[in-house]
Design an enzyme around this catalytic site. Structure first.
Site, short mmCIF file in Angstrom:
data_model
loop_
_atom_site.label_atom_id
_atom_site.label_comp_id
_atom_site.label_asym_id
_atom_site.label_seq_id
_atom_site.Cartn_x
_atom_site.Cartn_y
_atom_site.Cartn_z
N SER A 116 38.32 41.52 43.62
CA SER A 116 39.35 41.78 42.68
C SER A 116 40.96 41.45 43.20
O SER A 116 41.72 41.45 42.37
CB SER A 116 39.05 42.90 41.80
OG SER A 116 37.91 42.91 41.16
N HIS A 137 35.77 34.67 40.73
CA HIS A 137 35.99 36.12 40.26
C HIS A 137 35.37 36.27 38.78
O HIS A 137 35.79 35.92 37.87
CB HIS A 137 37.54 36.45 40.29
CG HIS A 137 37.58 37.81 39.93
ND1 HIS A 137 38.70 38.06 39.10
CD2 HIS A 137 37.05 38.86 40.35
CE1 HIS A 137 38.62 39.47 38.99
NE2 HIS A 137 37.78 39.91 39.62
N GLU A 149 37.44 33.35 37.08
CA GLU A 149 38.66 33.06 37.58
C GLU A 149 38.12 32.26 38.78
O GLU A 149 37.46 33.08 39.78
CB GLU A 149 39.65 33.97 37.90
CG GLU A 149 40.08 34.68 36.52
CD GLU A 149 41.05 35.76 36.73
OE1 GLU A 149 41.81 36.18 35.96
OE2 GLU A 149 40.77 36.65 37.79
N ASN A 187 43.97 40.49 35.66
CA ASN A 187 44.21 41.83 36.42
C ASN A 187 45.88 42.00 36.53
O ASN A 187 46.55 42.86 36.88
CB ASN A 187 43.80 42.25 37.65
CG ASN A 187 42.32 42.87 37.24
OD1 ASN A 187 42.09 43.18 36.28
ND2 ASN A 187 41.35 42.34 38.34
P1 NAI Z 1 29.47 48.10 44.14
O1 NAI Z 1 29.62 49.29 45.03
O2 NAI Z 1 28.58 48.12 42.99
O3 NAI Z 1 28.34 47.17 45.02
C1 NAI Z 1 28.61 46.67 46.51
C2 NAI Z 1 27.19 46.50 47.14
O4 NAI Z 1 27.56 45.67 48.32
C3 NAI Z 1 26.34 47.81 47.41
O5 NAI Z 1 25.23 47.74 46.84
C4 NAI Z 1 26.47 47.62 48.89
O6 NAI Z 1 25.23 48.38 49.48
C5 NAI Z 1 26.84 46.41 49.37
N1 NAI Z 1 27.21 46.39 50.65
C6 NAI Z 1 28.52 46.83 51.12
N2 NAI Z 1 28.72 46.20 52.31
C7 NAI Z 1 27.74 45.31 52.57
C8 NAI Z 1 27.37 44.40 53.69
N3 NAI Z 1 28.23 44.60 54.69
N4 NAI Z 1 26.54 43.65 53.88
C9 NAI Z 1 25.50 43.82 52.53
N5 NAI Z 1 25.83 44.49 51.70
C10 NAI Z 1 26.85 45.32 51.62
O7 NAI Z 1 30.45 47.17 43.88
P2 NAI Z 1 31.00 46.33 42.98
O8 NAI Z 1 31.69 46.76 41.74
O9 NAI Z 1 29.73 45.20 42.55
O10 NAI Z 1 31.92 45.11 43.63
C11 NAI Z 1 31.83 44.27 44.44
C12 NAI Z 1 32.87 43.26 44.62
O11 NAI Z 1 33.16 42.71 43.33
C13 NAI Z 1 34.14 43.96 45.08
O12 NAI Z 1 34.85 42.93 45.90
C14 NAI Z 1 34.87 44.09 43.91
O13 NAI Z 1 36.38 44.13 44.10
C15 NAI Z 1 34.46 42.91 42.95
N6 NAI Z 1 34.74 42.92 41.65
C16 NAI Z 1 34.24 44.10 40.92
C17 NAI Z 1 34.52 44.30 39.63
C18 NAI Z 1 34.02 45.59 38.89
O14 NAI Z 1 34.28 45.64 37.65
N7 NAI Z 1 33.07 46.25 39.29
C19 NAI Z 1 34.73 43.31 38.75
C20 NAI Z 1 35.08 41.76 39.57
C21 NAI Z 1 35.04 41.93 40.93
#
Ligand code: NAI
Length: 386
Positions: A116, A137, A149, A187
């Site tokens: 993001s 995205h 996006e 954003n």
């Molecule tokens: P989250 O914290 O819910 O999930 C991230 C997952 O990645 C976790 O299950 C974690 O165990 C895993 N993880 C972390 N490092 C890892 C690695 N090195 N190898 C394998 N797995 C790994 O985070 P979320 O909210 O799903 O966000 C993920 C990405 O999406 C981020 O880059 C965030 O900026 C982006 N994003 C988030 C949005 C939101 O509303 N939550 C919206 C759009 C994009």
């Protein structure tokens, strides 16, 4: 085409569901076995619900589930044609993961990040073949939100973003193209919805309930800014605000507020914490708005002028096309109208007058009008017909 998803948190699980439903075999990887298990259970429950609501046939839901292959071993990505990363928002960790992925996938495999707030270019820079890197995205929750996006990095080969756009459209999504600039489209353009509302609060012009009332009842927004920030969570919303501000080299237009910073510091993250701008404790009394229409209209006018100005500037700087800007704000954050169409309806000269009055009163760069808005107002032209 087999698609690899790395990270099975809120976003990775949602994206896995989208692409599995669209017919792709999916490899879903997470370093955390519990997160992976939780993701699979969540996807199964979500598919079941969609089938119950008649949005998916039971057969299609069952078929989507069979396409999902959870794994802890990145070697399973070897046959992927596309890998989408949705892990922790940390540049160094993402770069490391892509280096590892590149050692496993074929030369033609497209690599994508769901980041993001990081620049797509900065993640691509860690790759041996950055020309196959692109931003995809999604919005949360990915299975429900239509907008995606697509962001080419500086290094992305010509044509790839369009190919990905076609692919994403085949998943029943509404893809838009955005330049690799902070916040991409949504954003970035949405920032004043929060920031200007907080500013109005800080100046004591109106309280949260009144500002929320004005923007929903008079402005037509689905949620008021304070209710929405509480819903998103101040841990997420404040961080995005801060990262956009930093990434814009501290342009005062995007400056975060102390009010939200303090909520963030206090751990008053909003709904999930039971406390944010509003108090969500059982039995807590809720503030009543002051339903003064004149006050409400001036709040809407001010916030809307700031939003339109952002959209105008994004168009002027070619962050996205007018059509994609409109689609992004109506489908990504459910605005009742595209901001450019809204500007045309109000007339650019009227919007400019609101901004110029603010600029004149405050002498703050925050209120400087986009040159595009100024030109249209001067020439009596419109955004969508010029
Ligand atoms: P989250 O914290 O819910 O999930 C991230 C997952 O990645 C976790 O299950 C974690 O165990 C895993 N993880 C972390 N490092 C890892 C690695 N090195 N190898 C394998 N797995 C790994 O985070 P979320 O909210 O799903 O966000 C993920 C990405 O999406 C981020 O880059 C965030 O900026 C982006 N994003 C988030 C949005 C939101 O509303 N939550 C919206 C759009 C994009």
């Amino acid at each position: 085409m087999t698609i690899g998803i790395i990270g099975s948190g809120a976003m990775g699980a949602g994206i896995a569901q989208v692409v599995a439903t669209a017919g792709h075999p999916v490899r879903l990887l997470d370093q955390n076995a519990v997160a992976l298990e939780k993701a699979l259970a969540g996807i199964a429950a979500s598919l079941r619900k969609l089938a119950e609501k008649g949005k998916l046939t039971p057969e299609a839901a069952a078929a989507a589930l069979t396409r999902l292959h959870p794994t802890a071993d990145m070697e399973d990505f070897a046959d992927c044609g596309l890998v989408i990363e949705a892990i922790v928002e940390d540049l160094a960790v993402k770069q490391q993961v892509f280096k590892q992925i590149e050692g496993i996938v074929g030369a033609d495999c497209v690599l994508a990040s769901n980041t993001s707030s990081l620049s797509i270019t900065s993640i691509a820079a860690a790759c041996q073949r950055p020309e196959r890197f692109v931003g995809i995205h999604f919005f949360n929750p990915a299975p429900l939100m239509q907008l995606v996006e697509i962001i080419p990095a500086v290094q992305t080969r010509a044509g790839l973003a369009d190919e990905i756009k076609t692919l994403v459209a085949s998943w029943n999504k509404r893809p838009v193209l955005a330049q690799d600039t902070p916040g991409f489209i949504v954003n970035r353009v949405a920032r004043p919805f929060y920031g200007e509302a907080i500013r109005i609060l800080e100046e004591g012009i109106a309280d949260i309930a009144t500002i929320d009332w004005a923007l929903t009842e008079l402005g037509g927004f689905r949620m008021g800014p304070f209710a929405l920030m509480d819903f998103i969570g101040h841990d997420v919303n404040y961080r995005v605000t801060e990262s956009v501000f930093t990434a814009f080299f501290y342009d005062p237009r995007y400056r975060p507020s102390f009010t939200q910073r303090r909520l963030f510091e206090a751990g008053y993250y909003g709904r999930k914490a039971g406390r944010g701008f509003y108090n969500y404790a059982a039995g807590a009394s809720q503030p009543e708005p002051n339903r003064d229409k004149t006050l409400g209209d001036s709040i809407v006018q001010r916030v809307l002028a700031m939003l339109i100005n952002e959209a105008a500037e994004a168009l002027h700087l070619r962050v996205a096309s007018a059509q994609d800007l409109e689609l992004a704000m109506t489908t990504g954050v459910n605005y009742p109208k595209g901001l450019l169409a809204w500007a045309d309806e109000l007339e650019p000269a009227t919007v400019l007058a609101t901004l110029d009055t603010l600029y004149h009163d405050y002498h703050e760069d925050r209120y400087r009008a986009s040159v595009l808005l100024r030109r249209l107002a001067r020439d009596n032209q419109f955004f969508l017909t010029t």
